[in-house]
Design a protein around this motif. Sequence first.
Motif, short mmCIF file in Angstrom:
data_model
loop_
_atom_site.label_atom_id
_atom_site.label_comp_id
_atom_site.label_asym_id
_atom_site.label_seq_id
_atom_site.Cartn_x
_atom_site.Cartn_y
_atom_site.Cartn_z
N LEU A 19 3.23 -9.11 8.15
CA LEU A 19 3.15 -9.20 6.70
C LEU A 19 4.37 -9.90 6.13
CD1 LEU A 19 1.65 -5.74 5.68
CD2 LEU A 19 0.73 -7.99 5.07
N HIS A 23 4.46 -13.32 4.02
CA HIS A 23 5.13 -13.38 2.72
C HIS A 23 6.09 -14.57 2.65
CE1 HIS A 23 7.39 -11.98 -0.81
NE2 HIS A 23 8.49 -12.20 -0.10
N SER A 240 -2.45 1.43 2.96
CA SER A 240 -2.93 0.12 2.53
C SER A 240 -4.36 -0.13 2.98
CB SER A 240 -2.02 -0.98 3.10
OG SER A 240 -2.55 -2.27 2.82
N TRP A 242 -5.67 -2.94 2.45
CA TRP A 242 -5.57 -4.33 2.93
C TRP A 242 -5.32 -4.32 4.45
CZ3 TRP A 242 -2.62 -7.75 5.56
CH2 TRP A 242 -2.80 -9.12 5.31
N LEU A 254 -3.48 -12.75 1.42
CA LEU A 254 -2.27 -11.98 1.12
C LEU A 254 -2.21 -11.60 -0.36
CD1 LEU A 254 0.38 -10.86 2.29
CD2 LEU A 254 1.46 -13.03 1.63
N ARG A 255 -2.75 -12.43 -1.24
CA ARG A 255 -2.68 -12.13 -2.66
C ARG A 255 -3.42 -10.84 -3.03
NH1 ARG A 255 -6.04 -16.50 -2.02
NH2 ARG A 255 -8.24 -16.17 -2.55
N LEU A 257 -3.11 -8.06 -1.26
CA LEU A 257 -2.31 -6.91 -0.85
C LEU A 257 -1.89 -6.11 -2.08
CD1 LEU A 257 -0.81 -5.48 1.54
CD2 LEU A 257 1.16 -6.93 0.99
N PRO A 259 -0.08 -4.45 -5.02
CA PRO A 259 1.16 -4.90 -5.68
C PRO A 259 2.40 -4.15 -5.24
CG PRO A 259 -0.61 -4.81 -7.28
CD PRO A 259 -1.16 -4.21 -6.02
N ASN A 261 2.97 -2.71 -2.38
CA ASN A 261 3.33 -3.11 -1.03
C ASN A 261 3.82 -4.55 -1.00
OD1 ASN A 261 2.78 -0.64 0.20
ND2 ASN A 261 0.62 -1.12 0.48
N ARG A 262 3.28 -5.39 -1.86
CA ARG A 262 3.79 -6.77 -1.95
C ARG A 262 5.24 -6.76 -2.42
NH1 ARG A 262 0.94 -11.90 -2.39
NH2 ARG A 262 2.55 -13.42 -1.86
N GLU A 263 5.58 -5.82 -3.31
CA GLU A 263 6.95 -5.70 -3.78
C GLU A 263 7.89 -5.28 -2.66
OE1 GLU A 263 10.33 -5.77 -5.97
OE2 GLU A 263 8.37 -6.64 -6.48
#
Length: 328
Positions: A19, A23, A240, A242, A254-255, A257, A259, A261-263
């Motif tokens: 991941l 990213h 998750s 995702w 990936l978009r 995922l 928010p 966890n993206r952070e």
Amino acid sequence: MKIAFVGKGGSGKTTLSALFIRHLAAAGHPVVAVDADINQHLGPALGLTDARAAALPSLGAHLPEIKEYLRGDNPLIRSAEEMIKTTPPGPGSRLLRIVEENPVYAACARPVALDEGSVRLMVTGAFAEEDLGVACYHSKVGAVELLLNHLLDGPDEYLVTDMTAGSDSFASGLFTRFDLTFLVAEPTRKGVSVYRQYKEYAQDFDVHLRVVGNKVQGPDDLEFLRREVGEDLYACFGQSGWVRRLERGDEPPLRELEPANREVLARLQTAADAAHGLRDPRRYSAQAVRFHLRNAESWGNAKVGADLADQVDPDYVLGAGRPRTAGV
């Protein structure tokens, strides 16, 4: 930056390293991804089919070519056969860069297209049947150590390595070759036991360690990690959907995922970028020499029939001056 992901088997370190790689690539950064785990799962985690992942060339199979290329015309290294996994660079050695074309990448790296961006992937290779009973897996990750000893990387360039599970990383000097190590820990006693062992082993080598909690489901899990890990706890990755979709064979972008966890991935990049400013090239080069001399005395001298301490130039510092690179 050279980044490692470590952790207990099953902690999710391969998933989180993949991941993080996604990213970075989505942001347009050049990335070299390295699978140095005995269980080779980084390729599938990046979206490769099992067949494509199995067809990737292994670093171990190309070790003689890698040595010959990196040796260059270093007068202290008489032949590639006398290079071992810890041989440090010196005057005349060829060095690698993240963004370049060279024979090592041509033989051992393969491009992997992601839904956002792409990366170069290199793998140590699986533990083969012919290795059973006669070799340990660290003989394969030696190629990674050799590459990192000869790597010149700059800011906004990343090499991300999915390391072998548990504390096996300490069987070689490879654990000192990174600017930052992310240790992935589940909120369980077994999950934090690897953290304690890793921290104990690493404390004498100035290893920069950050703990990433994984599979954190609520306040109780978070409190457990805070109590057991303390200030080393840097971020927590939650449950998750995702990731579950990915593990079932889907290819979610990936978009999508979560928010939160993206952070977490953004926070990991912040820590990685900060680590670049903490570099000490002299310490890094001195550690390489330290492990080389230890390996030479332990087994290297007997194996090659020469005193490998003679390969060391005590005044050479990786990154100083105008080192030789591909095509020079």
